[in-house]
Design an enzyme around this catalytic site. Structure first.
Site, PDB file in Angstrom:
ATOM      1  N   SER A   1      -2.932  -1.940  -0.363  1.00  0.00           N
ATOM      2  CA  SER A   1      -1.535  -2.373  -0.479  1.00  0.00           C
ATOM      3  C   SER A   1      -0.631  -1.196  -0.853  1.00  0.00           C
ATOM      4  O   SER A   1      -1.095  -0.197  -1.424  1.00  0.00           O
ATOM      5  CB  SER A   1      -1.439  -3.447  -1.563  1.00  0.00           C
ATOM      6  OG  SER A   1      -1.823  -2.885  -2.799  1.00  0.00           O
TER       7      SER A   1
ATOM      8  N   CYS B   1      -3.226  -5.151   8.734  1.00  0.00           N
ATOM      9  CA  CYS B   1      -2.003  -4.379   8.498  1.00  0.00           C
ATOM     10  C   CYS B   1      -1.243  -4.179   9.810  1.00  0.00           C
ATOM     11  O   CYS B   1      -0.131  -3.681   9.805  1.00  0.00           O
ATOM     12  CB  CYS B   1      -2.321  -3.047   7.865  1.00  0.00           C
ATOM     13  SG  CYS B   1      -3.306  -2.012   8.931  1.00  0.00           S
TER      14      CYS B   1
END
Ligand code: NAD
Length: 486
Positions: A228, A283
Site C-alpha cells: 500500500s 493494483c
C-alpha cells in the site's frame, strides 16, 4: 490445521524463529478456516538471515552471470511442472479462483524467463575513448537485498524481484505478506531443487517489526517493497534515511476513460474483467470508469456481464472479513450520498462456503469526484462511474488522483487514444485494454504515489536498481600519446 506452523528459511534450511515470538493465524479466505500459523520474526531473525546471505554473497556474486542463470532455467521448468500444486496453494491462502492462480504461476515463469535472458542484455559497454585508452562499464550486484511483498499475488510478486535480483548476483531476504506466507516457502524449496546455493535466498516471516529491522540493518544495501502507499512511504523513508537504495511500489486508483465510440462488447467485457478479476485486489484493477458523453449502451452491457458472474466460481473472496467490511462501508457511504448501485455485491452467499469472505461485483453509477469512493483505493470488486462531457474533463479527473499506476482509454479513434496516452498521469497506460500490465521485457511500475524511487520492479527497468555500474578506464598501449586524461 492443514499446514504446521511456518518457519523461516535461512542458509538453505527451514529454521525456527527466536524463542517466544508471537504467531498469527493464516486463514483460507474461501472458508474462514485457519490453515497455518506464521511467526512474527524479530530483529535477531533478520540478523541471522543477513549473516547467511553475507556468507553466500562472495561465492554467488563471484560466478559469471552465465553460470548463475541455469538455476533459473531449471526453476522455470519446476514452476511449470508444479503449476497445479502451486496454483492450489495460492487459491488456498489467497482465495483467488483456479484460473487466476494458474495465470499467476505462468506469469512467474515469464518473469523467470526474462532473468534467463539477462546474460544477453547485461553485456556492459566498451569504447576506445582516446588512442589506446578504453572506457568500459560493467554492472555489479549491490550486495544483500531485501524484498517485501503484499498479499494479493503470493507467488508472482515475490517473483518480480527474486529471479532478476538473484541472477544479477545479489543475495536476498524475502519478507512475504503474513496473510499469504505459505507460497514463499515453496518458492524457496523449488529454488533449492533448481540448484540455488544455500544462503542466496532467505525467507523471513513477519510484519511491521520485521520490515523495520530490514530497513535498519546495515548489512542490507537495497530494499524493494510492494504494497500500500501508506506503508510504501514508511518503508521508503526509513530505508533511504538509512542510506539504502529503495524502490517502493504503492497502491492505485486506476481510471478507465470510456468514449462513446468504443466497441461496446470489447469495452464492457474488458472493464468488468478488470474490476472483478482477483476480486478487484489488483493494483492494476479498474477502479473508476470515466464515461465521456453518451455511454449508457456500454454501461447496460457491463451490468449484464457483471450480473452473470457467480461468486465462488467466477470470482474468489476478498482476503479477510475486515477487508469485506471495509469495502462494504465504501459502498454504503456512496449510496447514502446519492450514488446509484447498479450491481450490488454486498450480501452474496456462496453455498457451502458461508464463512468465506465473498463480495460480488459491484458497479456504482452517478458517483461524484469528491466522494471518498472515487478518490481512495477500495481494493475490492467495485467499479464507480463518473460522467464527463469531454475527454479533457475526464483527463482532469484522472490527473487529480494522487496515484498513477495505470490508466486506459476505450475508443475506436487513434487520435483520442494517443491524446489520452500522452496526457494520463500514470506509469502504465492502455488502449482498449482493461489491465495494461507490460509483458517482459517491458518494465512494471507506476508514477506519483504509486511508486517511490527510480527504476521499475521488473524487466529491463529493474537492472539499474539491482546492480551498480563500475566505470573502468584502462591503458595498455605504451605508445599512446600523453594528453589531458593521461
Ligand atoms: P500492505 O502495505 O498492508 O503490506 C505490504 C507489506 O508491508 C507486507 O509484507 C506487510 O507485512 C508489510 N507491512 C504492513 N504494515 C507495515 C508497517 N506499518 N511497517 C512496515 N511494514 C508493514 O499491503 P497489502 O494489503 O498486503 O497489499 C495490498 C496493497 O498493495 C494495495 O494497496 C495494492 O495496490 C498494493 N499493491 C501494489 C502493487 C504495485 O505494483 N504498485 C502490486 C501489488 C499490490
Amino acid at each position: 490445521m492443514k499446514y504446521s506452523p511456518l518457519r523461516n528459511y535461512v542458509g538453505g534450511d527451514f529454521v525456527a524463529p527466536s524463542a517466544d515470538r508471537p504467531f498469527l493465524d493464516v486463514f483460507n479466505p474461501s472458508s474462514g478456516a485457519v490453515i497455518s500459523r506464521v511467526p512474527m520474526s524479530a530483529a535477531a531473525d533478520v540478523d541471522a538471515a543477513v549473516r547467511a546471505a553475507q556468507a553466500a554473497f562472495p561465492g554467488w556474486s563471484g560466478m559469471p552471470i552465465k553460470e548463475r542463470v541455469p538455476v533459473f532455467y531449471r526453476y522455470k521448468t519446476l514452476l511449470e511442472r508444479h503449476i497445479d500444486e502451486l496454483a492450489a496453494l495460492i487459491t488456498e491462502e489467497n482465495g483467488k479462483i483456479e484460473s487466476e492462480a494458474r495465470a499467476e504461476i505462468l506469469k512467474s515463469a515469464e518473469l523467470t524467463e526474462f532473468a534467463c535472458s539477462l546474460p544477453q542484455i547485461v553485456t556492459g559497454e566498451v569504447l576506445e575513448v582516446s588512442r589506446g585508452v578504453e572506457c568500459r562499464v560493467e554492472r555489479f550486484p549491490v550486495g544483500v537485498v531485501a524484498s517485501i511483498t503484499p498479499f494479493n499475488f503470493p507467488n508472482m510478486v515475490p517473483n518480480w524481484s527474486i529471479p532478476n535480483a538473484i541472477a544479477l548476483g545479489n543475495c536476498m531476504i524475502l519478507k512475504p505478506s503474513e496473510l499469504v506466507p505459505i507460497s514463499a516457502g515453496r518458492i524457496a524449496e523449488l529454488l533449492k531443487e533448481a540448484g540455488l546455493p544455500a544462503g542466496v535466498l532467505q525467507v523471513v516471516h513477519g510484519g511491521q517489526e520485521t520490515v523495520e529491522a530490514l530497513c535498519d540493518h546495515p548489512g542490507i544495501s537495497a530494499v524493494a517493497f510492494v504494497g500500500s502507499t501508506r506503508v510504501a512511504k514508511i518503508v521508503y523513508r526509513r530505508a533511504t534515511s538509512n542510506l539504502k537504495r529503495c524502490l517502493a511500489l504503492g497502491g492505485a486508483k486506476n481510471h478507465l476513460i470510456v468514449m462513446p465510440d468504443a466497441d461496446r462488447e470489447m469495452a464492457a467485457t474488458n472493464i468488468v474483467a478488470s474490476m472483478s478479476g482477483c476480486a478487484g485486489q489488483r493494483c492494476m484493477a479498474a477502479s473508476v470508469m470515466v464515461g465521456v458523453s453518451k455511454v449508457d449502451h456500454i454501461i447496460e452491457r457491463m451490468v449484464e456481464v457483471a450480473k452473470a458472474m457467480v461468486p465462488g466460481k467466477d470470482l474468489g473472496p476478498v482476503i479477510s472479513a475486515a477487508a469485506r467490511e471495509r469495502i462494504s462501508r465504501y459502498i454504503d457511504e456512496a449510496e447514502s450520498q446519492g450514488a446509484k448501485v447498479l450491481v450490488d455485491g454486498r450480501h452474496v452467499k456462496v453455498p457451502g462456503r458461508e464463512n468465506g469472505y465473498f463480495l460480488g461485483p459491484t458497479i456504482i453509477d452517478y458517483v461524484r469526484p469528491e466522494m471518498r469512493i472515487a478518490q481512495e483505493e477500495v481494493f475490492g470488486p467495485v467499479l464507480v462511474i463518473l460522467r464527463t462531457r469531454d475527454v479533457d474533463e475526464a483527463l482532469e479527473i484522472e490527473n487529480a488522483s494522487p496515484y498513477g499506476n495505470a490508466a486506459s482509454v476505450f475508443t475506436e479513434s487513434g487520435g483520442v487514444a494517443r491524446y489520452v496516452m500522452e496526457h494520463a498521469s500514470a506509469g502504465m497506460v492502455g488502449v482498449n485494454v482493461g489491465v495494461p500490465v507490460p509483458r517482459e521485457p517491458f518494465s512494471f511500475g507506476g508514477w506519483n504515489e504509486s511508486k517511490f524511487g527510480v527504476g521499475d520492479i521488473t524487466g529491463r527497468g529493474s537492472i539499474e536498481f539491482w546492480t551498480q555500474a563500475k566505470k573502468m578506464t584502462t591503458k595498455w598501449n605504451r605508445e599512446a600519446g600523453v594528453n589531458w586524461m593521461s
